[in-house]
Design a protein around this motif. Sequence first.
Motif, PDB file in Angstrom:
ATOM      1  N   THR A   1      16.705  15.138 -10.374  1.00 49.49           N
ATOM      2  CA  THR A   1      15.970  15.863 -11.407  1.00 49.49           C
ATOM      3  C   THR A   1      14.733  16.513 -10.800  1.00 49.49           C
ATOM      4  OG1 THR A   1      16.729  14.321 -13.109  1.00 49.49           O
ATOM      5  CG2 THR A   1      14.790  15.676 -13.612  1.00 49.49           C
ATOM      6  N   LEU A   2      14.612  17.829 -11.008  1.00 52.21           N
ATOM      7  CA  LEU A   2      13.448  18.577 -10.552  1.00 52.21           C
ATOM      8  C   LEU A   2      12.650  19.033 -11.763  1.00 52.21           C
ATOM      9  CD1 LEU A   2      15.071  20.902  -7.855  1.00 52.21           C
ATOM     10  CD2 LEU A   2      13.716  18.843  -7.447  1.00 52.21           C
ATOM     11  N   THR A   3      11.362  18.938 -11.689  1.00 51.98           N
ATOM     12  CA  THR A   3      10.503  19.454 -12.749  1.00 51.98           C
ATOM     13  C   THR A   3       9.972  20.819 -12.315  1.00 51.98           C
ATOM     14  OG1 THR A   3       9.832  17.220 -13.374  1.00 51.98           O
ATOM     15  CG2 THR A   3       8.444  19.047 -14.124  1.00 51.98           C
ATOM     16  N   LEU A   4      10.286  21.829 -13.122  1.00 49.70           N
ATOM     17  CA  LEU A   4       9.881  23.193 -12.811  1.00 49.70           C
ATOM     18  C   LEU A   4       8.855  23.681 -13.822  1.00 49.70           C
ATOM     19  CD1 LEU A   4      13.392  24.758 -12.062  1.00 49.70           C
ATOM     20  CD2 LEU A   4      11.815  23.689 -10.450  1.00 49.70           C
ATOM     21  N   VAL A   5       7.976  24.552 -13.364  1.00 46.91           N
ATOM     22  CA  VAL A   5       6.991  25.180 -14.250  1.00 46.91           C
ATOM     23  C   VAL A   5       7.103  26.690 -14.099  1.00 46.91           C
ATOM     24  CG1 VAL A   5       5.413  23.227 -14.206  1.00 46.91           C
ATOM     25  CG2 VAL A   5       5.194  25.049 -12.497  1.00 46.91           C
ATOM     26  N   LYS A   6       6.639  27.413 -15.114  1.00 48.40           N
ATOM     27  CA  LYS A   6       6.756  28.870 -15.094  1.00 48.40           C
ATOM     28  C   LYS A   6       5.886  29.486 -14.002  1.00 48.40           C
ATOM     29  CE  LYS A   6       8.162  30.293 -19.732  1.00 48.40           C
ATOM     30  NZ  LYS A   6       7.776  31.098 -20.920  1.00 48.40           N
ATOM     31  N   ASN A   7       6.436  30.518 -13.386  1.00 43.76           N
ATOM     32  CA  ASN A   7       5.656  31.337 -12.468  1.00 43.76           C
ATOM     33  C   ASN A   7       4.851  32.360 -13.261  1.00 43.76           C
ATOM     34  OD1 ASN A   7       5.728  30.805  -9.666  1.00 43.76           O
ATOM     35  ND2 ASN A   7       7.889  31.407  -9.573  1.00 43.76           N
ATOM     36  N   PRO A   8       3.816  32.934 -12.688  1.00 44.01           N
ATOM     37  CA  PRO A   8       3.098  34.006 -13.380  1.00 44.01           C
ATOM     38  C   PRO A   8       4.008  35.203 -13.584  1.00 44.01           C
ATOM     39  CG  PRO A   8       2.434  33.877 -11.071  1.00 44.01           C
ATOM     40  CD  PRO A   8       3.255  32.660 -11.349  1.00 44.01           C
ATOM     41  N   ASP A   9       3.819  35.909 -14.686  1.00 46.06           N
ATOM     42  CA  ASP A   9       4.580  37.124 -14.974  1.00 46.06           C
ATOM     43  C   ASP A   9       3.820  38.296 -14.363  1.00 46.06           C
ATOM     44  OD1 ASP A   9       5.765  39.410 -16.149  1.00 46.06           O
ATOM     45  OD2 ASP A   9       6.484  38.200 -17.823  1.00 46.06           O
ATOM     46  N   ILE A  10       4.263  38.752 -13.222  1.00 44.76           N
ATOM     47  CA  ILE A  10       3.503  39.733 -12.449  1.00 44.76           C
ATOM     48  C   ILE A  10       3.369  41.053 -13.186  1.00 44.76           C
ATOM     49  CG2 ILE A  10       3.486  41.090 -10.313  1.00 44.76           C
ATOM     50  CD1 ILE A  10       4.841  38.676  -8.957  1.00 44.76           C
ATOM     51  N   VAL A  11       4.484  41.607 -13.668  1.00 42.42           N
ATOM     52  CA  VAL A  11       4.420  42.930 -14.285  1.00 42.42           C
ATOM     53  C   VAL A  11       3.618  42.894 -15.578  1.00 42.42           C
ATOM     54  CG1 VAL A  11       6.600  42.742 -15.583  1.00 42.42           C
ATOM     55  CG2 VAL A  11       5.772  44.989 -14.815  1.00 42.42           C
ATOM     56  N   ALA A  12       3.736  41.801 -16.352  1.00 37.61           N
ATOM     57  CA  ALA A  12       2.960  41.697 -17.589  1.00 37.61           C
ATOM     58  C   ALA A  12       1.473  41.547 -17.279  1.00 37.61           C
ATOM     59  CB  ALA A  12       3.452  40.512 -18.416  1.00 37.61           C
ATOM     60  N   THR A  13       1.150  40.827 -16.220  1.00 38.96           N
ATOM     61  CA  THR A  13      -0.247  40.664 -15.833  1.00 38.96           C
ATOM     62  C   THR A  13      -0.874  41.992 -15.430  1.00 38.96           C
ATOM     63  OG1 THR A  13       0.187  38.403 -15.064  1.00 38.96           O
ATOM     64  CG2 THR A  13      -1.816  39.461 -14.263  1.00 38.96           C
ATOM     65  N   ILE A  14      -0.146  42.782 -14.656  1.00 42.46           N
ATOM     66  CA  ILE A  14      -0.651  44.097 -14.248  1.00 42.46           C
ATOM     67  C   ILE A  14      -0.795  45.014 -15.463  1.00 42.46           C
ATOM     68  CG2 ILE A  14      -0.164  46.158 -12.886  1.00 42.46           C
ATOM     69  CD1 ILE A  14      -0.994  43.691 -11.243  1.00 42.46           C
ATOM     70  N   ALA A  15       0.165  44.947 -16.383  1.00 41.63           N
ATOM     71  CA  ALA A  15       0.113  45.798 -17.573  1.00 41.63           C
ATOM     72  C   ALA A  15      -1.031  45.429 -18.497  1.00 41.63           C
ATOM     73  CB  ALA A  15       1.438  45.713 -18.332  1.00 41.63           C
ATOM     74  N   ALA A  16      -1.483  44.175 -18.448  1.00 39.16           N
ATOM     75  CA  ALA A  16      -2.555  43.721 -19.320  1.00 39.16           C
ATOM     76  C   ALA A  16      -3.928  43.804 -18.650  1.00 39.16           C
ATOM     77  CB  ALA A  16      -2.302  42.275 -19.749  1.00 39.16           C
ATOM     78  N   GLY A  17      -3.972  44.250 -17.408  1.00 38.57           N
ATOM     79  CA  GLY A  17      -5.226  44.288 -16.677  1.00 38.57           C
ATOM     80  C   GLY A  17      -6.167  45.385 -17.141  1.00 38.57           C
ATOM     81  N   GLU A  18      -7.437  45.245 -16.766  1.00 43.61           N
ATOM     82  CA  GLU A  18      -8.442  46.236 -17.148  1.00 43.61           C
ATOM     83  C   GLU A  18      -8.201  47.568 -16.457  1.00 43.61           C
ATOM     84  OE1 GLU A  18     -12.367  44.778 -16.548  1.00 43.61           O
ATOM     85  OE2 GLU A  18     -12.123  43.045 -17.875  1.00 43.61           O
ATOM     86  N   ARG A  19      -7.921  47.534 -15.159  1.00 40.56           N
ATOM     87  CA  ARG A  19      -7.651  48.761 -14.410  1.00 40.56           C
ATOM     88  C   ARG A  19      -6.142  48.986 -14.405  1.00 40.56           C
ATOM     89  NH1 ARG A  19     -11.069  48.860  -8.912  1.00 40.56           N
ATOM     90  NH2 ARG A  19     -10.261  50.986  -9.009  1.00 40.56           N
ATOM     91  N   ARG A  20      -5.637  49.378 -15.554  1.00 35.63           N
ATOM     92  CA  ARG A  20      -4.190  49.419 -15.731  1.00 35.63           C
ATOM     93  C   ARG A  20      -3.594  50.741 -15.244  1.00 35.63           C
ATOM     94  NH1 ARG A  20      -0.007  50.966 -18.826  1.00 35.63           N
ATOM     95  NH2 ARG A  20       1.386  49.393 -19.742  1.00 35.63           N
TER      96      ARG A  20
END
Length: 425
Positions: free
Chosen positions: A315-334
């Motif tokens: 059994t492996l416990t996995l966690v979500k990775n960051p959503d790269i494209v959503a993070t860039i789309a939500a950034g201030e300098r978009r």
Amino acid sequence: MPTLMSSNDSLSPLHGRRVLLGISGGIAAYKSAYLARLLKKAGADVRVVMTRGAEAFIAPLTFQALTGHAVRDSLLDPSAEAGMGHIELARWADVIVIAPATANLMASLAHGHADDLLTTLCLASHARLFIAPAMNQGMWSHPATQANLERLQQYGWHIVGPDAGEQACGDVGQGRMLEPEAILEALHQAYQRDTTPKPAAGLRITVTAGPTREPLDPVRYLTNRSSGKMGFALAEAAQALGASVTLISGPVTLETPHGVRRVDVTTADDMLAAAQQSVQKGCDLFISSAAVADYKAASYAEHKLKKQNGEETLTLTLVKNPDIVATIAAGERRPTVVGFAAETQDVEHYALDKLTRKKLDMIVANQVGANEGFDSDDNAVTLYWQAEGGVKAHELPLQSKVSLAHALLHEILRVNAASLAPAAQ
């Protein structure tokens, strides 16, 4: 065979060009005599510089007869150097073509050596630079040669070839100098591209490509089947269309496209950091074609995970990775943000959900599976975006990923012309 242009054909992009043909010491030097003849037929004024090694394979008198000019071979020629002849020759040239270029010459140029006439005038010249490698297949594939190749590209050298096939030493593989006709055609195409309008001129484009690897322990990791071919094709096409391109790549075995700045990463966290840095430095268009792993291990095992006696499962416990494209789309300098949706089913449904949920400007959707998408050299996609009156779609049929990349970029630039135009001015 490529169509050759005669010396009286004013349409030849080489007509009237001052071409300095450099020849280094490889067996392929005999082909350079024919290349000199072809350059003359194309209307170029040709001067030849040979290394001492080249003269062991072919006589300078051959090139003097073909070009009508004496061949230069010495940096310390008293008669020529009385007027700083190597500097005059460097200033004279519009184009420098080195064919053949040995591994040794490439190494000298890559590291800024100026120990003979040819390397010295290359350092002193502002001419357009072309190099046709020729060497044993083992020498060509050696990491040192490949590192020198990448450095030369960064310095502005256009790499022409090499070809693959049987070599003089008996080996078979990549490293043969291209035939003279193919070298001439590459020169023609390079100059013809200069006169073609470049719709991405002035734009700064960042492309992510390939898979990410999420480590489980020192020997195992989670990844996917992405080859990176689509992202690399997009980066190459963007550069050809005039953009300044940064390519952020996961672990792949592809060569860096000419003129593209490449940043190698491994994990999704690495890729996000590189993407954010690229946007902070200045980015007009962000294309997220990488197949980023959705999950990573909750904890990294410092030692190799071992099978436990009597245990049939792990059994492996996995966690979500960051959503790269959503993070860039939500950034201030978009920047303008284009995502990819590689799906095995309900492609349109999932693509439109990502388009809305991640607040993207456009999304490229394609079907992937056992025989589609990732490993193939071909692909078919549909481009979606929000517009007045609802979602718009543009289908691009099955074609090579190189061709598809150009078609995608033209459509992306067309749809987003209003937002991208100011940056291109």
